[in-house]
Design a protein around this motif. Structure first.
Motif, short mmCIF file in Angstrom:
data_model
loop_
_atom_site.label_atom_id
_atom_site.label_comp_id
_atom_site.label_asym_id
_atom_site.label_seq_id
_atom_site.Cartn_x
_atom_site.Cartn_y
_atom_site.Cartn_z
N MET A 157 2.55 61.37 -49.10
CA MET A 157 3.73 60.53 -48.99
C MET A 157 4.92 61.42 -48.64
O MET A 157 5.06 62.51 -49.17
N SER A 158 5.78 60.93 -47.76
CA SER A 158 6.96 61.69 -47.39
C SER A 158 8.22 60.89 -47.73
O SER A 158 8.17 59.69 -48.00
N CYS A 159 9.34 61.56 -47.70
CA CYS A 159 10.64 60.93 -48.00
C CYS A 159 10.85 59.76 -47.03
O CYS A 159 10.73 59.93 -45.82
N PRO A 160 11.15 58.57 -47.56
CA PRO A 160 11.32 57.41 -46.68
C PRO A 160 12.58 57.49 -45.81
O PRO A 160 12.70 56.76 -44.84
N ILE A 161 13.49 58.40 -46.11
CA ILE A 161 14.72 58.53 -45.33
C ILE A 161 14.56 59.55 -44.20
O ILE A 161 14.86 59.26 -43.05
N CYS A 162 14.08 60.76 -44.53
CA CYS A 162 14.04 61.81 -43.51
C CYS A 162 12.63 62.30 -43.17
O CYS A 162 12.46 63.03 -42.20
N GLY A 163 11.64 61.95 -43.98
CA GLY A 163 10.27 62.34 -43.67
C GLY A 163 9.82 63.67 -44.26
O GLY A 163 8.66 64.05 -44.10
#
Length: 61
Positions: free
Chosen positions: A1-7
């Motif tokens: 899973m990555s940051c939903p804003i910047c990845g």
């Protein structure tokens, strides 16, 4: 899973975000109303908890 804003990979402290900045950006989007669920308009400003006042001169017959 990555940051939903910047990845970027998430930081444990701000999970699911990578930083406080991304968490704050997400919060700002919520507060601005950017995240909405599509649907029919609620219609009018009438609130059932506060019915419209009646005109005492109105005849109910």
């Amino acid at each position: 899973m990555s940051c939903p804003i910047c990845g970027k990979p998430p930081a444990e402290e701000y999970r699911p975000f990578c930083s406080r900045r991304c968490a704050d950006l997400d919060l700002a989007r919520w507060l601005r109303g950017d995240y909405r669920i599509p649907g029919e308009p609620a219609g009018g400003t009438h609130d059932a908890a506060f019915p419209e006042p009646r005109d005492p001169d109105e005849d109910d017959r």
